[in-house]
Design a protein around this motif. Sequence first.
Motif, PDB file in Angstrom:
ATOM      1  N   ALA A 221      39.237 -38.751  -0.953  1.00 29.84           N
ATOM      2  CA  ALA A 221      38.983 -37.722  -1.967  1.00 29.84           C
ATOM      3  C   ALA A 221      37.777 -38.103  -2.828  1.00 29.84           C
ATOM      4  O   ALA A 221      36.954 -37.237  -3.189  1.00 29.84           O
ATOM      5  CB  ALA A 221      40.220 -37.533  -2.839  1.00 29.84           C
ATOM      6  N   ALA A 222      37.648 -39.389  -3.170  1.00 30.90           N
ATOM      7  CA  ALA A 222      36.486 -39.826  -3.950  1.00 30.90           C
ATOM      8  C   ALA A 222      35.193 -39.663  -3.158  1.00 30.90           C
ATOM      9  O   ALA A 222      34.157 -39.271  -3.707  1.00 30.90           O
ATOM     10  CB  ALA A 222      36.665 -41.285  -4.369  1.00 30.90           C
ATOM     11  N   LEU A 223      35.250 -39.925  -1.853  1.00 36.46           N
ATOM     12  CA  LEU A 223      34.059 -39.752  -1.014  1.00 36.46           C
ATOM     13  C   LEU A 223      33.664 -38.280  -0.926  1.00 36.46           C
ATOM     14  O   LEU A 223      32.478 -37.940  -0.990  1.00 36.46           O
ATOM     15  CB  LEU A 223      34.331 -40.312   0.385  1.00 36.46           C
ATOM     16  N   ILE A 224      34.650 -37.407  -0.821  1.00 35.65           N
ATOM     17  CA  ILE A 224      34.353 -35.966  -0.789  1.00 35.65           C
ATOM     18  C   ILE A 224      33.741 -35.523  -2.120  1.00 35.65           C
ATOM     19  O   ILE A 224      32.812 -34.695  -2.159  1.00 35.65           O
ATOM     20  CB  ILE A 224      35.637 -35.178  -0.489  1.00 35.65           C
ATOM     21  N   ALA A 225      34.236 -36.094  -3.226  1.00 35.72           N
ATOM     22  CA  ALA A 225      33.680 -35.754  -4.532  1.00 35.72           C
ATOM     23  C   ALA A 225      32.225 -36.195  -4.641  1.00 35.72           C
ATOM     24  O   ALA A 225      31.361 -35.445  -5.149  1.00 35.72           O
ATOM     25  CB  ALA A 225      34.520 -36.394  -5.633  1.00 35.72           C
ATOM     26  N   LEU A 226      31.924 -37.406  -4.160  1.00 36.93           N
ATOM     27  CA  LEU A 226      30.533 -37.869  -4.206  1.00 36.93           C
ATOM     28  C   LEU A 226      29.647 -37.018  -3.309  1.00 36.93           C
ATOM     29  O   LEU A 226      28.489 -36.709  -3.667  1.00 36.93           O
ATOM     30  CB  LEU A 226      30.472 -39.334  -3.771  1.00 36.93           C
ATOM     31  N   THR A 227      30.167 -36.628  -2.145  1.00 34.35           N
ATOM     32  CA  THR A 227      29.381 -35.760  -1.260  1.00 34.35           C
ATOM     33  C   THR A 227      29.113 -34.408  -1.920  1.00 34.35           C
ATOM     34  O   THR A 227      27.996 -33.866  -1.840  1.00 34.35           O
ATOM     35  CB  THR A 227      30.132 -35.565   0.068  1.00 34.35           C
ATOM     36  N   LEU A 231      25.481 -32.758  -2.848  1.00 35.99           N
ATOM     37  CA  LEU A 231      25.081 -31.412  -2.438  1.00 35.99           C
ATOM     38  C   LEU A 231      24.708 -30.552  -3.646  1.00 35.99           C
ATOM     39  O   LEU A 231      23.770 -29.743  -3.581  1.00 35.99           O
ATOM     40  CB  LEU A 231      26.218 -30.751  -1.648  1.00 35.99           C
ATOM     41  N   SER A 232      25.425 -30.733  -4.748  1.00 39.26           N
ATOM     42  CA  SER A 232      25.076 -29.990  -5.962  1.00 39.26           C
ATOM     43  C   SER A 232      23.700 -30.389  -6.467  1.00 39.26           C
ATOM     44  O   SER A 232      22.917 -29.544  -6.943  1.00 39.26           O
ATOM     45  CB  SER A 232      26.125 -30.249  -7.038  1.00 39.26           C
ATOM     46  N   LEU A 233      23.385 -31.685  -6.385  1.00 42.89           N
ATOM     47  CA  LEU A 233      22.065 -32.147  -6.810  1.00 42.89           C
ATOM     48  C   LEU A 233      20.963 -31.573  -5.913  1.00 42.89           C
ATOM     49  O   LEU A 233      19.897 -31.138  -6.404  1.00 42.89           O
ATOM     50  CB  LEU A 233      22.034 -33.670  -6.789  1.00 42.89           C
ATOM     51  N   LEU A 234      21.225 -31.552  -4.601  1.00 42.30           N
ATOM     52  CA  LEU A 234      20.239 -30.965  -3.682  1.00 42.30           C
ATOM     53  C   LEU A 234      20.067 -29.470  -3.940  1.00 42.30           C
ATOM     54  O   LEU A 234      18.956 -28.935  -3.837  1.00 42.30           O
ATOM     55  CB  LEU A 234      20.680 -31.218  -2.235  1.00 42.30           C
ATOM     56  N   TYR A 235      21.187 -28.811  -4.276  1.00 43.77           N
ATOM     57  CA  TYR A 235      21.089 -27.377  -4.575  1.00 43.77           C
ATOM     58  C   TYR A 235      20.260 -27.134  -5.836  1.00 43.77           C
ATOM     59  O   TYR A 235      19.522 -26.137  -5.928  1.00 43.77           O
ATOM     60  CB  TYR A 235      22.498 -26.803  -4.740  1.00 43.77           C
ATOM     61  N   SER A 236      20.343 -28.041  -6.807  1.00 40.21           N
ATOM     62  CA  SER A 236      19.517 -27.920  -8.012  1.00 40.21           C
ATOM     63  C   SER A 236      18.036 -27.989  -7.657  1.00 40.21           C
ATOM     64  O   SER A 236      17.218 -27.215  -8.186  1.00 40.21           O
ATOM     65  CB  SER A 236      19.882 -29.014  -9.008  1.00 40.21           C
ATOM     66  N   LEU A 237      17.681 -28.904  -6.758  1.00 42.28           N
ATOM     67  CA  LEU A 237      16.291 -28.993  -6.323  1.00 42.28           C
ATOM     68  C   LEU A 237      15.858 -27.724  -5.590  1.00 42.28           C
ATOM     69  O   LEU A 237      14.713 -27.246  -5.745  1.00 42.28           O
ATOM     70  CB  LEU A 237      16.111 -30.218  -5.424  1.00 42.28           C
ATOM     71  N   SER A 257      22.203 -20.919 -12.085  1.00 41.34           N
ATOM     72  CA  SER A 257      22.406 -21.785 -10.917  1.00 41.34           C
ATOM     73  C   SER A 257      22.294 -23.253 -11.303  1.00 41.34           C
ATOM     74  O   SER A 257      23.074 -24.103 -10.830  1.00 41.34           O
ATOM     75  CB  SER A 257      21.388 -21.448  -9.828  1.00 41.34           C
ATOM     76  N   LEU A 258      21.310 -23.581 -12.163  1.00 41.56           N
ATOM     77  CA  LEU A 258      21.180 -24.978 -12.591  1.00 41.56           C
ATOM     78  C   LEU A 258      22.376 -25.415 -13.426  1.00 41.56           C
ATOM     79  O   LEU A 258      22.831 -26.570 -13.316  1.00 41.56           O
ATOM     80  CB  LEU A 258      19.887 -25.139 -13.389  1.00 41.56           C
ATOM     81  N   GLN A 259      22.918 -24.547 -14.242  1.00 40.66           N
ATOM     82  CA  GLN A 259      24.098 -24.907 -15.034  1.00 40.66           C
ATOM     83  C   GLN A 259      25.304 -25.194 -14.136  1.00 40.66           C
ATOM     84  O   GLN A 259      26.009 -26.190 -14.321  1.00 40.66           O
ATOM     85  CB  GLN A 259      24.429 -23.782 -16.003  1.00 40.66           C
ATOM     86  N   ILE A 260      25.512 -24.324 -13.156  1.00 37.80           N
ATOM     87  CA  ILE A 260      26.670 -24.498 -12.265  1.00 37.80           C
ATOM     88  C   ILE A 260      26.531 -25.769 -11.425  1.00 37.80           C
ATOM     89  O   ILE A 260      27.459 -26.578 -11.312  1.00 37.80           O
ATOM     90  CB  ILE A 260      26.835 -23.260 -11.362  1.00 37.80           C
ATOM     91  N   SER A 261      25.370 -25.960 -10.822  1.00 38.64           N
ATOM     92  CA  SER A 261      25.174 -27.146  -9.990  1.00 38.64           C
ATOM     93  C   SER A 261      25.214 -28.428 -10.822  1.00 38.64           C
ATOM     94  O   SER A 261      25.744 -29.455 -10.378  1.00 38.64           O
ATOM     95  CB  SER A 261      23.847 -27.044  -9.239  1.00 38.64           C
ATOM     96  N   GLY A 262      24.682 -28.380 -12.054  1.00 40.24           N
ATOM     97  CA  GLY A 262      24.739 -29.560 -12.911  1.00 40.24           C
ATOM     98  C   GLY A 262      26.164 -29.921 -13.304  1.00 40.24           C
ATOM     99  O   GLY A 262      26.542 -31.100 -13.302  1.00 40.24           O
ATOM    100  N   MET A 263      26.942 -28.905 -13.645  1.00 41.75           N
ATOM    101  CA  MET A 263      28.351 -29.188 -13.988  1.00 41.75           C
ATOM    102  C   MET A 263      29.128 -29.717 -12.788  1.00 41.75           C
ATOM    103  O   MET A 263      29.949 -30.631 -12.915  1.00 41.75           O
ATOM    104  CB  MET A 263      29.004 -27.918 -14.539  1.00 41.75           C
ATOM    105  N   LEU A 266      28.280 -33.360 -12.355  1.00 39.59           N
ATOM    106  CA  LEU A 266      28.938 -34.221 -13.347  1.00 39.59           C
ATOM    107  C   LEU A 266      30.436 -34.346 -13.078  1.00 39.59           C
ATOM    108  O   LEU A 266      31.011 -35.442 -13.161  1.00 39.59           O
ATOM    109  CB  LEU A 266      28.690 -33.665 -14.754  1.00 39.59           C
ATOM    110  N   PHE A 267      31.096 -33.223 -12.739  1.00 36.90           N
ATOM    111  CA  PHE A 267      32.533 -33.261 -12.448  1.00 36.90           C
ATOM    112  C   PHE A 267      32.824 -34.138 -11.227  1.00 36.90           C
ATOM    113  O   PHE A 267      33.788 -34.913 -11.221  1.00 36.90           O
ATOM    114  CB  PHE A 267      33.061 -31.850 -12.212  1.00 36.90           C
ATOM    115  N   SER A 268      32.022 -34.025 -10.201  1.00 36.94           N
ATOM    116  CA  SER A 268      32.227 -34.832  -8.994  1.00 36.94           C
ATOM    117  C   SER A 268      32.031 -36.314  -9.290  1.00 36.94           C
ATOM    118  O   SER A 268      32.797 -37.168  -8.831  1.00 36.94           O
ATOM    119  CB  SER A 268      31.254 -34.386  -7.893  1.00 36.94           C
ATOM    120  N   LEU A 269      31.008 -36.632 -10.094  1.00 42.49           N
ATOM    121  CA  LEU A 269      30.767 -38.024 -10.447  1.00 42.49           C
ATOM    122  C   LEU A 269      31.906 -38.597 -11.287  1.00 42.49           C
ATOM    123  O   LEU A 269      32.372 -39.727 -11.056  1.00 42.49           O
ATOM    124  CB  LEU A 269      29.443 -38.136 -11.200  1.00 42.49           C
TER     125      LEU A 269
END
Length: 327
Positions: A221-227, A231-237, A257-263, A266-269
Motif C-alpha cells: 500500500a505504501a508503494l502504491i501511494a508513492l507511485t 504520477l501526480s507530480l508528473l501530471y503537474s508537469l 489541476s495544479l491544486q488537485i495534483s499537488g494535494m 502531498l497525501f500520498s507522501l
Amino acid sequence: MIVADDAAPDAATLTVWGEALAELFGDVELVIVANGLPSAVALELDALCGGIPDLTIHFLADRIDHDAAVLVGLDTALGDWVLLGEPRPERLPVLHALVTEARQGYQVLAAVGGSGGRRRSADNWLASGYFWLYRRLTGRTILRPPPVLRLYSRAAALFIAGSADGEMLLKAGYVAGGLPAHVAHYAGLATDAPRARTWRATVSKATRELLSATTIPLRLAALIALTSGLLSLLYSLYVVAVYLLKPDVLPGWTTLSLQISGMMFLFSLLFALMAEYVLGIYRGLAPRRRYVITRELRSPKRRHATRLNVVGEDGSFHLGMSDEVSR
C-alpha cells in the motif's frame, strides 16, 4: 493440552492418556482450556477435575477462536514438553512414535493423518489458493490436512505462543530456526473433522492471520501511494506544459489541476511516511492476545504426591502431601 469447545472430554479416555503420558514422561499435567462453555458443561468439568489425577482446567470468560484457545493453553503450560491434540485410543501408538523422534533432538513434531472429513470442492480450492499466497508471502508451508498430534518443546511452545502469527504456526511444519522439526505422515490415521465456521468468520480469520504474519500488504500500500504521488507530480508537469504551449487553455483549468495534483502528491507522501512509522511501531511491540481466565481448577489427586514439598497451615515443613489430601 485439550481445548473443550462444546462438550467435556471423556473421563475414561483422559485417564488412559494420563497413564500413558506418565509412563513416557514421568511428571505429567493434563490441561483443558474450557472455551466459553455453558454452565452445564462447566459443571461436568468440575466433576471431571475431582476424579482424574494431575488435571488442570482453565475457564475462559468468552468464547474465542479454537486456535487462539490453543495458544492460551501453550502460554499457561508448565511442562518441558507440550502435547496438543484430541485424545483418541487409536492415536496412542502415534504418540509413542513422536516421543521416539523427540529423543533424537527434534523440538517440533507433528503427526499428519491421511483420511477424514473433506471440505467442499469450492472451499478446498479457495483454501489451496489462500495457503499458496501465505507461503509466497511468509515462506512457511501449511500442513494439509492439519496435524492430529503436535509435540512441542518448551522453547517451541513459548515461541509460538509469543508470535503474532502463532495461530498459523500451529499448522506449519517448520516453526523457526533453531527448532528442528519433523513431520510424520500416517496414511491410515483419521484426521479431525473440519470445524464449522460461517463465511464471515472464515474470511475474518484468514485476513487476520495473513496480516499478522507479514507486513507486505502495508508495504505494498505504501508503494502504491508513492507511485500515485509520482504520477501526480508528473501530471503537474504536464499541466504546466499544456499552459505554456497551448494558446486556448480554459481559464482556471491550470490552477485547479495544479491544486488537485499537488494535494494528491502531498497525501500520498504523508501516507507512505505514516506507513513506515506504523511498521516501525509494529516491529517494536510484542503481540498481546486478549483473553480472560475467570477460574482455574486443579485436581486434588497427584500421581507423585510424595515428591512435593509442602508447608502446612501451622508453618511446619514436610515432604509430600498428607495422606488425607493425596487420597
